[in-house]
Design an enzyme around this catalytic site. Structure first.
Site, PDB file in Angstrom:
ATOM      1  CG  ASP A   1       3.413  -1.076  10.207  1.00 24.27           C
ATOM      2  OD1 ASP A   1       3.343  -1.861  11.266  1.00 24.27           O
ATOM      3  OD2 ASP A   1       2.712  -1.398   9.817  1.00 24.27           O
TER       4      ASP A   1
ATOM      5  NE  ARG B   1      -1.915  -2.128   3.082  1.00 21.96           N
ATOM      6  CZ  ARG B   1      -2.335  -2.292   4.227  1.00 21.96           C
ATOM      7  NH1 ARG B   1      -3.813  -1.919   5.200  1.00 21.96           N
ATOM      8  NH2 ARG B   1      -1.782  -3.032   5.472  1.00 21.96           N
TER       9      ARG B   1
ATOM     10  CB  SER C   1      39.972  42.250  -2.334  1.00 23.42           C
ATOM     11  OG  SER C   1      39.864  42.540  -0.662  1.00 23.42           O
TER      12      SER C   1
ATOM     13  CG  ASN D   1      -0.440  -0.425   7.859  1.00 23.23           C
ATOM     14  OD1 ASN D   1      -0.209  -1.037   7.202  1.00 23.23           O
ATOM     15  ND2 ASN D   1      -1.382  -0.078   8.861  1.00 23.23           N
TER      16      ASN D   1
ATOM     17  N   GLY E   1      -7.274  -5.833  12.817  1.00 24.76           N
ATOM     18  CA  GLY E   1      -7.900  -6.986  13.367  1.00 24.76           C
ATOM     19  C   GLY E   1      -8.651  -6.194  14.478  1.00 24.76           C
TER      20      GLY E   1
ATOM     21  CB  ALA F   1      35.458  40.856  -0.605  1.00 24.50           C
TER      22      ALA F   1
ATOM     23  CE1 TYR G   1      39.649  17.952  -9.089  1.00 21.48           C
ATOM     24  CE2 TYR G   1      38.048  19.702 -10.234  1.00 21.48           C
ATOM     25  CZ  TYR G   1      38.891  17.905 -10.354  1.00 21.48           C
ATOM     26  OH  TYR G   1      38.612  16.996 -10.468  1.00 21.48           O
TER      27      TYR G   1
ATOM     28  CB  ALA H   1      43.749  43.733  -3.770  1.00 18.96           C
TER      29      ALA H   1
ATOM     30  CG  ASN I   1      -3.173  -7.014  17.279  1.00 20.49           C
ATOM     31  OD1 ASN I   1      -2.533  -6.464  17.699  1.00 20.49           O
ATOM     32  ND2 ASN I   1      -2.715  -8.138  15.768  1.00 20.49           N
TER      33      ASN I   1
END
Ligand code: UD1
Ligand code: CA
Length: 463
Positions: free
Chosen positions: A99, A8, A397, A219, A134, A372, A379, A415, A162
């Site tokens: 569950d 479900r 900067s 469920n 149940g 800044a 990389y 800078a 249940n």
């Protein structure tokens, strides 16, 4: 019991791995059992449908928990029978539907204590809408369960249902487990039939009711959403009771493994997940998302800060719009500001990365200022390289720090520099073209003419 298909849910993910907030359902169930002091070797998880996935997850999160297989899903009674070799040498056996993430340690303890009184005890709840649960039949001091699809119209009216939590005396269970048949509407072996079989053999059965909120099963997607909301509320209420200030309880999400301290302030639209730990006096500004973040005392996240697997020590500050990931760290009183990304980088005490920077695989000493727009070029297209900036450095900067590279203690960069070699201590590294001024260039160029002619002439066709 976690072997069912969960049809479900209409999802490729097995039901017990569906997430409630940031953890799969099964984790709440297992953590609940561990909380009351049952050791993991005494917990078995029955898997079947999507079993490899469930097994992989449980092995990773709870390596000592035993995996039990039910290769064909022929019903809950069949599931328990499949695990018999594992449970038959115990005195008592607790069986839980996989569950039920909302169950509390208190209820589980109460269920366990029932092993003294009854050969089988079930937890029930009085359902507002009993649906397909149940139904509980109480007769002559005995309890039995009739499944919805097998119930008479009279029995369907019963509201006590249940929950799917059972305490068995193993001797009693053993004497009925092989007698369960699939002679019913669903052609399944029902564990719930164990009760009437026990009653007929003179064993005693009992039941006690718990609040519905705790026994809400999952469920379908609607129930998953409802349980997630209830779990979110439970966690938020817990932290409010512990002295955390949450401005807007509706828009804040906190995962179940998070720890918060008193006097933490959480602004609207914040999410805190994973094993995040937030200490006294921290301020978590609006829009911040934290996953496995460790915050010391009085850390301030101004707003819109995203932290993953990273740490900020006492009085550190970040944001707005800051992204920290892969084991980055701001030492105490350090600051990472607007549009700053830190990846696998360590920022020393009192150091600042205030604006528009990317620091990747970098180690900055104490009292460093990063101007800044400065970034690490970590990389080279193939590999990642490290940058080291010593104590008290001043990075001008728009400096490009081309890794691997080091700026030693007390050094500076000019800078706009592209720094490709070590800058020695106390030196200024300059790595930029000198400025050249070309006298009267503007007068000789077409610059003014072009701009005036454009502004006065009308576009073609506009007559
Ligand atoms: C079951 C109970 C029902 C109770 C309800 C509470 C039975 C026969 N019925 O019904 O009385 O009100 O739970 O939610 O037990 N599972 C297996 N193997 C199987 C079938 C199920 O491991 O062959 C597991 C499922 O993964 C799940 C649990 O057992 O965790 C319950 O299964 P589910 O199909 O949800 O049972 P219900 O029909 O809801
Ligand atoms: Ca169910």
């Amino acid at each position: 019991m976690a072997a069912g298909k969960g049809t479900r849910m209409k999802s490729a993910t097995p039901k017990v791995l569906q997430p409630v907030l940031d953890r799969p359902i099964i984790d709440y169930v297992i953590k609940n059992i561990l909380t009351i002091g049952i050791s993991p070797e005494n917990i078995g998880v029955l898997v079947g449908s999507g079993g490899e996935q469930v097994e992989g997850h449980v092995n990773k999160e709870f390596p000592e928990v035993k995996i039990l297989w039910q290769h064909e899903q022929l019903g809950t009674g069949h599931a328990v029978r499949c695990a018999r070799e594992w449970w038959q040498d115990y005195e008592n056996l607790i069986v839980l539907n996989g569950d039920l993430p909302m169950m509390t340690p208190e209820s589980l303890n109460e269920l366990i204590s029932c092993c003294e009184q009854h050969d089988c005890t079930v937890i029930t709840f009085n359902a507002a809408n009993p649906g397909a649960y149940g139904r509980i039949i109480r007769e002559n001091n005995h309890v039995s369960i009739i499944e919805f699809k097998d119930a008479s119209l009279e029995q369907i009216k019963i509201r006590e249902v249940n929950a799917g939590c059972y305490a068995f005396r193993v001797k009693a269970l053993e004497s009925v487990i092989d007698l369960i048949t699939n002679n019913n509407a669903q052609k399944e072996y029902y564990l719930t039939d164990a009760l009437s079989l026990m009653n007929s053999q003179g064993f005693n059965t009992g039941a006690f009711a718990m609040p519905e909120e705790e026994m809400q099963g999952v469920n379908n997607q609607r129930e998953l959403a409802e349980v997630s909301r209830a779990m979110k509320e439970r966690i938020i209420n817990h932290w409010l009771n512990e002295g955390v200030r949450i401005l807007d309880i509706n828009s804040v999400y906190i995962g179940s493994d998070v720890t918060l301290a008193p006097d933490v302030v959480i602004m609207p639209n914040v999410q805190i997940w994973g094993k995040s730990q937030i200490n006294e006096g921290c301020y978590i500004g609006s829009g911040s998302i934290l996953n496995n973040a460790v915050l010391g005392r009085n850390v301030k996240l101004v707003a819109y800060v995203f932290i993953e697997d990273s740490e900020l020590k006492d009085f550190a500050k970040a944001g707005p719009f800051c992204y920290m990931r892969e084991h980055s760290c701001l030492e105490s009183h350090a600051f990472a500001g607007k549009f700053v990304e830190l990846k696998n980088s360590h920022v020393g005490e009192n150091s600042k990365v205030p604006h528009l920077s990317y620091m990747g695989d970098a180690t900055l000493g104490h009292d460093v200022n990063i101007g800044a727009g400065s970034i690490t070029c970590n990389y080279d297209g193939v590999r990642k390289h490290k940058t080291r900036v010593g104590d008290n450095c001043f990075i001008g900067s728009d400096t490009m720090l081309v890794a691997p590279v080091e700026v030693s203690d007390n050094a500076a960069t000019a800078a706009g520099s592209v720094i490709t070699q070590q800058v020695p201590g106390n030196a200024l590294g300059v790595g930029r073209a000198r400025q050249v001024n070309i006298e009267n260039w503007v007068l000789r160029s077409n610059l003014h003419k072009t701009s005036t002619s454009t502004s006065t002439s009308k576009p073609e066709g506009d007559k």
